[in-house]
Design an enzyme around this catalytic site. Sequence first.
Site, PDB file in Angstrom:
ATOM      1  N   ARG A 134       0.860  -1.175   0.000  1.00 15.45           N
ATOM      2  CA  ARG A 134       0.000   0.000   0.000  1.00 15.45           C
ATOM      3  C   ARG A 134       0.902   1.232   0.000  1.00 15.45           C
ATOM      4  NH1 ARG A 134      -1.896  -3.694   3.797  1.00 15.45           N
ATOM      5  NH2 ARG A 134      -4.001  -4.519   3.387  1.00 15.45           N
ATOM      6  N   LYS A 159      -2.067  -2.374   7.426  1.00 14.32           N
ATOM      7  CA  LYS A 159      -3.491  -2.227   7.722  1.00 14.32           C
ATOM      8  C   LYS A 159      -3.875  -3.141   8.879  1.00 14.32           C
ATOM      9  CE  LYS A 159      -8.003  -2.122   5.429  1.00 14.32           C
ATOM     10  NZ  LYS A 159      -8.727  -2.313   4.155  1.00 14.32           N
ATOM     11  N   HIS A 225      -2.577   2.471  -5.663  1.00 16.64           N
ATOM     12  CA  HIS A 225      -3.103   1.171  -5.236  1.00 16.64           C
ATOM     13  C   HIS A 225      -3.265   0.226  -6.428  1.00 16.64           C
ATOM     14  CE1 HIS A 225      -4.527  -0.843  -1.638  1.00 16.64           C
ATOM     15  NE2 HIS A 225      -5.483  -1.414  -2.338  1.00 16.64           N
ATOM     16  N   ARG A 228      -0.544  -2.246  -6.540  1.00 14.48           N
ATOM     17  CA  ARG A 228      -0.742  -3.386  -5.628  1.00 14.48           C
ATOM     18  C   ARG A 228      -1.665  -4.411  -6.282  1.00 14.48           C
ATOM     19  NH1 ARG A 228      -1.042  -5.032  -0.052  1.00 14.48           N
ATOM     20  NH2 ARG A 228      -3.136  -5.625   0.615  1.00 14.48           N
ATOM     21  N   HIS A 251      -3.694  -9.968   3.614  1.00 14.48           N
ATOM     22  CA  HIS A 251      -5.145 -10.102   3.753  1.00 14.48           C
ATOM     23  C   HIS A 251      -5.483 -11.036   4.910  1.00 14.48           C
ATOM     24  CE1 HIS A 251      -5.982  -8.998  -0.743  1.00 14.48           C
ATOM     25  NE2 HIS A 251      -5.822  -7.938   0.022  1.00 14.48           N
ATOM     26  N   TYR A 260      -9.278 -11.568  -6.765  1.00 16.20           N
ATOM     27  CA  TYR A 260      -8.398 -11.324  -7.906  1.00 16.20           C
ATOM     28  C   TYR A 260      -8.536 -12.380  -8.989  1.00 16.20           C
ATOM     29  CZ  TYR A 260      -6.032  -7.647  -5.275  1.00 16.20           C
ATOM     30  OH  TYR A 260      -5.755  -6.490  -4.592  1.00 16.20           O
TER      31      TYR A 260
END
Length: 291
Positions: A134, A159, A225, A228, A251, A260
């Site tokens: 990120r 995050k 982003h 990423r 994640h 994805y």
Amino acid sequence: MTPLRQRMSEDMQVRNLAARTQDLHIGHVARFAKHFGRSPHLLGREEIRSYQVFLIQERQLSPSTLGIAVSALRFLFRVTLQRDWNCNDVIPVPKQPKKQPVVPSVGQVATLLHSIASPMHHAIFTACYAAGLRISEAVSLRPAHIDSQRMVLRIEHGKGANDRCVMLSPRLLEVLREYCRRTRPEGKWLFPGRVAGRHIGTGAARDAFRRALLRSGRSKRLSPHSLRHGFAVHLLESGTDLRTIQLLLGHRSLATTAGYLHLAACKLSATRSPLDLLPDLQAHPAGSSAA
């Protein structure tokens, strides 16, 4: 600072919410109180409903921004004010539209990175793509996070305030070393900002990205982003398994990473339709009977 704001701030600190999340929550609650000209502890269900309608109809907030405001109000009334409410009924969360992110091709990434003249900005966005970072993670890198012996990058306070390690590409290591040779960054930050003791801000980095887009002639819909997203999709297309990509991206849920799959063009085109597994349909056209 009012006692209520102090209490809410402490409640968020106790739960170790990210600093950015704390600032957003405090800001949304402050705007909620200002809208009615009263302290939030004097407001209730009707005011909350009225405020949500105001945000939708008058402010025309996007569902994602509205969701952040709702999250702040939920925390205030459920945690700090300890209202015994069913938040799903009183402060409903807006349904978020499922939009597919824009993913640059390998060629687009190469053109974009080539168009960035600043050694610092080039290193930052190369890191975003090479390691799936990120923008906030890239700008806050430190020299100590680069482990050239194990060829990994350490990402601290990502995050959710989670740490993780990602692979350190040999080409990325070369880019970072060349950047350090040319700029000689001082202090603890790999990418120092104009304010002494601080790293470059995400806003300044995003501005540099927009300028690079203009020079490269690429889609204005791309953002830092997007690099990423490109990292994840291009890994998937090259055969990397979802679990590995999940760990690299940080994640929590594999379901998030699985999103994805819809973007990996080669995976979709390589999948055989069940129609292709049926016997030859031309041999028995509709309406004919076997001899």
